[in-house]
Scaffold this motif. Structure first.
Motif, mmCIF file in Angstrom:
data_model
loop_
_atom_site.group_PDB
_atom_site.id
_atom_site.type_symbol
_atom_site.label_atom_id
_atom_site.label_comp_id
_atom_site.label_asym_id
_atom_site.label_seq_id
_atom_site.Cartn_x
_atom_site.Cartn_y
_atom_site.Cartn_z
ATOM 1 N N ASP A 3 0.813 -1.211 0.000
ATOM 2 C CA ASP A 3 0.000 0.000 0.000
ATOM 3 C C ASP A 3 0.846 1.259 0.000
ATOM 4 O O ASP A 3 0.333 2.354 -0.246
ATOM 5 C CB ASP A 3 -0.896 0.028 1.249
ATOM 6 C CG ASP A 3 -1.945 -1.070 1.230
ATOM 7 O OD1 ASP A 3 -2.245 -1.579 0.138
ATOM 8 O OD2 ASP A 3 -2.460 -1.411 2.303
ATOM 9 N N THR A 24 6.874 1.888 10.517
ATOM 10 C CA THR A 24 5.989 1.375 9.476
ATOM 11 C C THR A 24 5.722 -0.111 9.684
ATOM 12 O O THR A 24 4.595 -0.585 9.483
ATOM 13 C CB THR A 24 6.578 1.651 8.085
ATOM 14 O OG1 THR A 24 6.985 3.021 7.994
ATOM 15 C CG2 THR A 24 5.547 1.404 7.005
ATOM 16 N N SER A 27 3.159 -0.528 12.396
ATOM 17 C CA SER A 27 1.793 -0.167 11.990
ATOM 18 C C SER A 27 1.069 -1.306 11.284
ATOM 19 O O SER A 27 -0.165 -1.334 11.246
ATOM 20 C CB SER A 27 1.831 1.048 11.061
ATOM 21 O OG SER A 27 2.265 0.690 9.753
ATOM 22 N N LEU A 29 1.176 -1.668 8.109
ATOM 23 C CA LEU A 29 0.864 -1.210 6.761
ATOM 24 C C LEU A 29 1.793 -1.903 5.760
ATOM 25 O O LEU A 29 3.011 -1.815 5.892
ATOM 26 C CB LEU A 29 1.059 0.308 6.682
ATOM 27 C CG LEU A 29 0.810 0.969 5.329
ATOM 28 C CD1 LEU A 29 -0.681 0.961 4.999
ATOM 29 C CD2 LEU A 29 1.354 2.401 5.321
ATOM 30 N N HIS A 61 2.086 7.217 0.755
ATOM 31 C CA HIS A 61 0.911 6.356 0.916
ATOM 32 C C HIS A 61 -0.253 6.987 0.166
ATOM 33 O O HIS A 61 -0.658 8.111 0.476
ATOM 34 C CB HIS A 61 0.570 6.197 2.398
ATOM 35 C CG HIS A 61 -0.655 5.390 2.642
ATOM 36 N ND1 HIS A 61 -1.717 5.848 3.398
ATOM 37 C CD2 HIS A 61 -1.001 4.133 2.241
ATOM 38 C CE1 HIS A 61 -2.660 4.921 3.446
ATOM 39 N NE2 HIS A 61 -2.245 3.876 2.751
ATOM 40 N N ARG A 80 -3.733 3.696 11.124
ATOM 41 C CA ARG A 80 -3.716 2.336 11.685
ATOM 42 C C ARG A 80 -3.912 2.415 13.199
ATOM 43 O O ARG A 80 -3.026 2.031 13.977
ATOM 44 C CB ARG A 80 -2.397 1.632 11.351
ATOM 45 C CG ARG A 80 -1.992 1.685 9.885
ATOM 46 C CD ARG A 80 -2.772 0.731 9.016
ATOM 47 N NE ARG A 80 -2.395 -0.650 9.270
ATOM 48 C CZ ARG A 80 -2.744 -1.674 8.494
ATOM 49 N NH1 ARG A 80 -3.475 -1.458 7.414
ATOM 50 N NH2 ARG A 80 -2.379 -2.896 8.785
#
Length: 219
Positions: A3, A24, A27, A29, A61, A80
């Protein structure tokens, strides 16, 4: 498919890239990593630790670009919220933000005198008074948080933004053979055993060397 894309500089030298990458990962993601050109002036400035606000790391993002590590942390916490980047308790969240900000803007002597270098080892390295004062203050923060929130992470059972922010310091303590108290040493070892840290370390070992002579100076 990922993503997001995270732009970083060096895995071996860049503490800020490590922080952005850990955040990151925390999270959850999905993301891919792109490495900036080491000859770019901004990348070199970031590697030489002259600023914490250079535009690396940068998280892209959707149609949003976020740089500066704390901005990335807050953005990830927004998109998130269930990832637990910040503690649930309001007072703990404030404390987490405060000590993360302290790492972001403070400890200049420590960062300048003991730059991150995962492949190096400096046994018997002499730590001068200014970085030692930073080390003493920083390990006090660690001990206070571990005592108040029970460990093994700074705010309890799971890692948060604060652990990502302080993780590069743990590597410096190993690189420069820094003596710290047993409680801080246990937390350092816990950080270094973090599976995400092990992944980053492994990738740093095979990264092409960068010719940045200033990073090899012993202060």
């Amino acid at each position: 498919m990922a993503d997001a894309t995270l732009l970083i500089s060096s895995r071996n030298y860049s503490s800020w890239s490590l922080r952005g990458w850990l955040l990151t990962r925390l999270s959850g993601l999905p993301f891919t990593v792109m490495t900036a050109d080491p000859d770019d002036p901004n990348t070199r400035a970031e590697l030489l630790l002259r600023t914490s606000t250079i535009r690396v790391p940068c998280l892209v993002h959707d149609d949003v670009s976020v740089w500066d590590t704390l901005a990335i942390a807050e953005y990830l916490n927004e998109i998130r919220p269930k990832a637990g980047l910040l503690p649930k308790d309001r007072a703990a969240r404030a404390r987490c933000r405060s000590i993360s900000g302290e790492m972001h803007s403070g400890f200049a002597a420590l960062r300048a005198s003991l730059p991150m270098n995962l492949r190096a080892r400096r046994p018997g390295f002499r730590v001068w008074s200014a970085p030692q004062a930073d080390i003493d203050f920083l390990t006090t923060i660690w001990r206070e948080c571990l005592a108040e929130y029970g460990g093994p992470w700074l705010f309890g059972a799971a890692p948060t933004v604060a652990d990502a922010m302080y993780a590069p310091v743990a590597t410096r303590f190993v690189t420069y053979d820094v003596t710290i108290d047993p409680v801080a040493a246990a937390y350092r070892d816990h950080i270094l055993a973090w599976p995400d840290m092990r992944v980053w370390y492994a990738e740093a070992q095979v990264e092409p060397e960068m010719l940045i002579d200033e990073l090899e100076v012993e202060f």
